[in-house]
Design an enzyme around this catalytic site. Structure first.
Site, PDB file in Angstrom:
ATOM      1  N   ASN A 124     -11.893  14.444  33.316  1.00  0.00           N
ATOM      2  CA  ASN A 124     -12.134  13.655  34.100  1.00  0.00           C
ATOM      3  C   ASN A 124     -12.315  13.713  35.553  1.00  0.00           C
ATOM      4  OD1 ASN A 124      -9.370  13.194  34.019  1.00  0.00           O
ATOM      5  ND2 ASN A 124      -9.412  10.964  35.068  1.00  0.00           N
ATOM      6  N   SER A 127      -3.577  12.139  28.534  1.00  0.00           N
ATOM      7  CA  SER A 127      -3.034  10.909  28.108  1.00  0.00           C
ATOM      8  C   SER A 127      -1.615  11.015  27.899  1.00  0.00           C
ATOM      9  CB  SER A 127      -4.029  10.595  26.765  1.00  0.00           C
ATOM     10  OG  SER A 127      -3.488  11.611  25.651  1.00  0.00           O
ATOM     11  N   THR A 128      -1.078   9.617  27.699  1.00  0.00           N
ATOM     12  CA  THR A 128       0.294   9.247  27.245  1.00  0.00           C
ATOM     13  C   THR A 128       0.588  10.054  25.944  1.00  0.00           C
ATOM     14  OG1 THR A 128       0.590   7.486  28.733  1.00  0.00           O
ATOM     15  CG2 THR A 128       2.134   7.572  27.043  1.00  0.00           C
ATOM     16  N   THR A 187      -0.524  12.358  24.451  1.00  0.00           N
ATOM     17  CA  THR A 187      -0.625  14.022  24.399  1.00  0.00           C
ATOM     18  C   THR A 187       0.624  14.383  25.092  1.00  0.00           C
ATOM     19  OG1 THR A 187      -2.967  14.076  24.304  1.00  0.00           O
ATOM     20  CG2 THR A 187      -1.775  15.853  25.056  1.00  0.00           C
ATOM     21  N   GLY A 188       1.039  13.570  26.130  1.00  0.00           N
ATOM     22  CA  GLY A 188       2.222  13.766  26.984  1.00  0.00           C
ATOM     23  C   GLY A 188       3.309  13.780  26.030  1.00  0.00           C
ATOM     24  N   GLU A 208       1.404  13.768  34.129  1.00  0.00           N
ATOM     25  CA  GLU A 208       0.672  12.777  34.794  1.00  0.00           C
ATOM     26  C   GLU A 208       0.015  12.235  33.675  1.00  0.00           C
ATOM     27  OE1 GLU A 208       0.516  15.174  38.738  1.00  0.00           O
ATOM     28  OE2 GLU A 208      -1.400  14.917  37.903  1.00  0.00           O
ATOM     29  N   CYS A 212      -7.692   7.766  36.375  1.00  0.00           N
ATOM     30  CA  CYS A 212      -6.395   7.162  35.742  1.00  0.00           C
ATOM     31  C   CYS A 212      -6.053   6.063  36.293  1.00  0.00           C
ATOM     32  CB  CYS A 212      -5.520   8.578  35.729  1.00  0.00           C
ATOM     33  SG  CYS A 212      -5.333   9.054  37.821  1.00  0.00           S
TER      34      CYS A 212
HETATM   35  P1  NAD Z   1      -6.054  14.056  26.411  1.00  0.00           P
HETATM   36  O1  NAD Z   1      -4.530  13.871  26.347  1.00  0.00           O
HETATM   37  O2  NAD Z   1      -6.761  13.762  25.297  1.00  0.00           O
HETATM   38  O3  NAD Z   1      -6.272  15.801  26.744  1.00  0.00           O
HETATM   39  C1  NAD Z   1      -5.658  16.172  27.767  1.00  0.00           C
HETATM   40  C2  NAD Z   1      -5.724  17.636  27.777  1.00  0.00           C
HETATM   41  O4  NAD Z   1      -4.406  18.046  26.854  1.00  0.00           O
HETATM   42  C3  NAD Z   1      -6.912  18.376  27.216  1.00  0.00           C
HETATM   43  O5  NAD Z   1      -7.220  19.583  27.955  1.00  0.00           O
HETATM   44  C4  NAD Z   1      -6.609  18.623  25.694  1.00  0.00           C
HETATM   45  O6  NAD Z   1      -7.527  19.635  25.324  1.00  0.00           O
HETATM   46  C5  NAD Z   1      -5.064  18.936  25.656  1.00  0.00           C
HETATM   47  N1  NAD Z   1      -4.233  18.934  24.709  1.00  0.00           N
HETATM   48  C6  NAD Z   1      -4.518  17.864  23.459  1.00  0.00           C
HETATM   49  N2  NAD Z   1      -3.603  18.249  22.664  1.00  0.00           N
HETATM   50  C7  NAD Z   1      -2.811  18.933  23.016  1.00  0.00           C
HETATM   51  C8  NAD Z   1      -1.276  19.650  22.678  1.00  0.00           C
HETATM   52  N3  NAD Z   1      -0.960  19.128  21.401  1.00  0.00           N
HETATM   53  N4  NAD Z   1      -0.879  20.349  23.457  1.00  0.00           N
HETATM   54  C9  NAD Z   1      -1.052  20.648  24.668  1.00  0.00           C
HETATM   55  N5  NAD Z   1      -2.304  20.347  24.865  1.00  0.00           N
HETATM   56  C10 NAD Z   1      -3.257  19.238  24.262  1.00  0.00           C
HETATM   57  O7  NAD Z   1      -6.516  13.279  27.585  1.00  0.00           O
HETATM   58  P2  NAD Z   1      -8.005  13.242  28.157  1.00  0.00           P
HETATM   59  O8  NAD Z   1      -8.601  12.270  27.429  1.00  0.00           O
HETATM   60  O9  NAD Z   1      -8.597  14.606  28.334  1.00  0.00           O
HETATM   61  O10 NAD Z   1      -7.914  12.620  29.637  1.00  0.00           O
HETATM   62  C11 NAD Z   1      -7.683  11.212  29.661  1.00  0.00           C
HETATM   63  C12 NAD Z   1      -6.490  10.735  30.145  1.00  0.00           C
HETATM   64  O11 NAD Z   1      -5.926  11.592  31.310  1.00  0.00           O
HETATM   65  C13 NAD Z   1      -6.296   9.255  30.521  1.00  0.00           C
HETATM   66  O12 NAD Z   1      -5.330   8.783  29.665  1.00  0.00           O
HETATM   67  C14 NAD Z   1      -6.172   9.343  31.927  1.00  0.00           C
HETATM   68  O13 NAD Z   1      -5.557   8.146  32.425  1.00  0.00           O
HETATM   69  C15 NAD Z   1      -5.267  10.687  32.054  1.00  0.00           C
HETATM   70  N6  NAD Z   1      -4.975  11.109  33.509  1.00  0.00           N
HETATM   71  C16 NAD Z   1      -4.030  11.041  34.063  1.00  0.00           C
HETATM   72  C17 NAD Z   1      -4.042  11.339  35.402  1.00  0.00           C
HETATM   73  C18 NAD Z   1      -2.627  11.033  36.367  1.00  0.00           C
HETATM   74  O14 NAD Z   1      -2.786  11.607  37.265  1.00  0.00           O
HETATM   75  N7  NAD Z   1      -1.847  10.204  35.848  1.00  0.00           N
HETATM   76  C19 NAD Z   1      -5.265  11.675  35.913  1.00  0.00           C
HETATM   77  C20 NAD Z   1      -6.318  12.138  35.297  1.00  0.00           C
HETATM   78  C21 NAD Z   1      -6.346  11.718  33.969  1.00  0.00           C
END
Ligand code: NAD
Length: 490
Positions: A164, A239-240, A242-243, A260, A294
């Site tokens: 995003n 996302s939370t 994946t975190g 984050e 986010c």
């Molecule tokens: P996502 O968690 O689906 O993916 C994020 C990244 O992680 C991608 O590059 C993905 O390929 C990678 N990934 C997926 N599985 C993984 C794993 N097992 N190990 C390592 N990497 C992996 O998130 P998204 O859909 O790409 O982004 C949207 C989310 O990000 C929303 O929840 C949004 O709130 C959050 N976001 C947070 C902030 C912040 O600063 N807090 C900023 C921007 C976006």
């Protein structure tokens, strides 16, 4: 500054041909790396294939880690001022490349060009602000000892980014890691790899070999980084869900983590709020980017006394939104970036409608790619997924209230704690209420207002660590205590 008309002069008629001519490749050890395969990159506005990006395998992760580790001693020993100067040169180079970078963001993230260009402008500003940070030594004097806390680089940082904000989020990670003396591997989202590949190419002319590597590929590439013993820290935005997976994967090697994560930000609107200001902010932050920010307002708690005025103000602004091709100057409204997210947002809308929600605006399916009309809901409450979960799409539940304490309790319910806001003419009252919100940043009469000069903390399951100001750089360093014995007289 390049203005709006000037960048539209750069839009190529054959977008896919223009991207292919860039010959974007992964950067490992300062050079192109041949991939194991390719992945389709889709234009979010009409789902047409616009590029094939390199697909890395485990051998690329190993090679990037080896290059970054080899470069680490030299980079860590490079004086702070020189690392800063190279980051400033990188910011200058991004500025010079703002037109192609904005085009790549617009194409891969599905963003109106005006917003894509502002992402590059902000990214340049973020790098400059973060490059200006310092980490001060902290002296301690205790009986018989003279000590000081200093900061040392960590080693190799693995940076994993979402789709995003492909350039701005990467830019902050690059500045934090490289200023502190770490070397790094950036791995962007597979949905938006192109702009990151260009960042890697730009970095080759500025940073020593191996300092800044960029690899692209599926989630398994990110996952391989989170378990790799040669990586000291993971800097993740996403996302939370994946975190949580990353925290577990990084545990066996006890990697440092900055996470984050997602948000489900609440805004509490009091009867004396400036409704025009609220509606303008909501339109800009929660809708123009299709809710893919986010920290935008995702739950709107509105006092009954101003409910009708808020609905009227928002409906009027949403009606004026221009949905259309991303690269058309008249377009103001972004599509959702990918089909999976598109289906998820429609799932939330359909579920909220079935559960008694009233649609005040939008809600109808469009026959245009991944566009979702900006949609306002009333009549849904907690227990409905649209309210309880982060929607990350252009749909907003309005939750009227009479009792502000009940609204605060509702706002604080749930596992997310990224941002929150209070809207009122009485700033002292607003601050008192904002201070009781369970979130990392609580705003008064604004929302989602970030700058790299201010810290960005996280509460609950919206993240771990803190970014921006000097905190992001500190999080990419390891504190170390130097302690000298001082003989005690007598
Ligand atoms: P996502 O968690 O689906 O993916 C994020 C990244 O992680 C991608 O590059 C993905 O390929 C990678 N990934 C997926 N599985 C993984 C794993 N097992 N190990 C390592 N990497 C992996 O998130 P998204 O859909 O790409 O982004 C949207 C989310 O990000 C929303 O929840 C949004 O709130 C959050 N976001 C947070 C902030 C912040 O600063 N807090 C900023 C921007 C976006």
């Amino acid at each position: 500054m390049m203005d709006f008309e000037e960048i539209y002069g750069h839009v190529p008629a054959d977008l896919a041909g223009w991207i292919a001519d860039l010959s974007l490749a992964m950067t490992i050890d300062g050079a192109d790396a041949d991939p194991d395969g390719v992945q389709d990159v889709i234009h979010a506005c009409d789902e047409r294939l616009i590029a094939r990006s390199p697909d890395a395998g485990a051998r690329h992760v190993d090679a990037a880690v080896a290059a970054a580790r080899a470069a680490f001693p030299g980079w860590a020993a490079t004086p702070w001022a020189q690392r800063r100067a190279m980051l400033e040169a990188f910011a200058d180079a991004l500025w010079a490349a703002r037109a192609p970078l904005a085009l790549l963001i617009g194409a891969e993230a599905g963003r109106p060009l005006r917003r894509a260009l502002s992402e590059v402008v902000f990214a340049v500003g973020y790098i400059r602000t973060l490059a200006a940070q310092t980490l001060a030594e902290v002296p301690y004097q205790v009986a018989g000892m003279q000590a000081r806390l200093v900061h040392r680089p960590l080693g190799v940082v693995g940076a994993i980014a979402p789709w995003n904000g492909p350039v701005i989020l990467a830019a902050a990670k690059i500045a934090n890691a490289l200023l502190s003396g770490d070397t790094m591997i950036l791995r962007p989202s597979p949905f938006t790899p192109l702009s990151a590949l260009m960042l890697g190419r730009i970095g080759r002319g500025i940073f020593p070999r191996g300092v800044f590597n960029v690899i692209t590929g599926d989630a398994d590439v990110g996952a391989a980084m989170t378990t790799h013993p040669g990586i000291a820290k993971i800097s993740f935005t996403g996302s939370t869900a994946t975190g949580r997976v990353i925290a577990a994967a990084a545990a066996p090697t006890l990697k440092r983590l900055t996470l984050e994560l997602g948000g489900n930000d609440a805004a509490i609107v009091l009867p004396d709020a400036d409704i025009d200001l609220l509606c303008d902010t909501l339109y800009r932050t929660s809708f123009e980017n299709a809710g893919q920010f986010c920290a935008c307002i995702k739950r709107l708690y509105v006092h009954e006394a101003v409910r009708d005025a808020v609905v009227a103000g928002l409906t009027q602004r949403l009606a004026a939104a221009r949905i259309g091709p991303c690269l058309d100057p008249a377009t103001t409204m972004t599509p959702v970036q990918n089909r999976k997210q598109f289906e998820r947002v429609w799932g939330l809308i359909d579920d909220a409608a079935v559960r008694g929600g009233t649609i005040l605006s939008g809600g109808e399916r469009l026959d245009r790619g991944l566009f979702i009309p900006p949609t306002l809901f009333m009549g849904v409450g907690h227990g409905v997924a649209l309210v309880d979960e982060e929607q990350f799409g252009p749909v907003l539940p309005i939750l009227p209230f009479r009792d502000v304490e009940a609204a605060l309790a509702d706002a604080n319910s749930g596992e997310m704690g990224l941002g929150g806001s209070v809207w009122t003419a009485d700033v002292e009252r607003g601050l008192a209420l904002a201070g009781r919100m369970e979130c990392g940043t609580a705003w008064v009469n604004q929302h989602g207002a970030f700058t790299a000069a201010l810290p960005m903390p996280f509460a609950k399951q919206s993240g771990i660590g803190m970014d921006y100001a000097h905190y992001g750089v500190a999080e990419h360093s390891r504190p170390m205590l130097l302690n000298v014995r001082v003989p005690v007289a007598g």
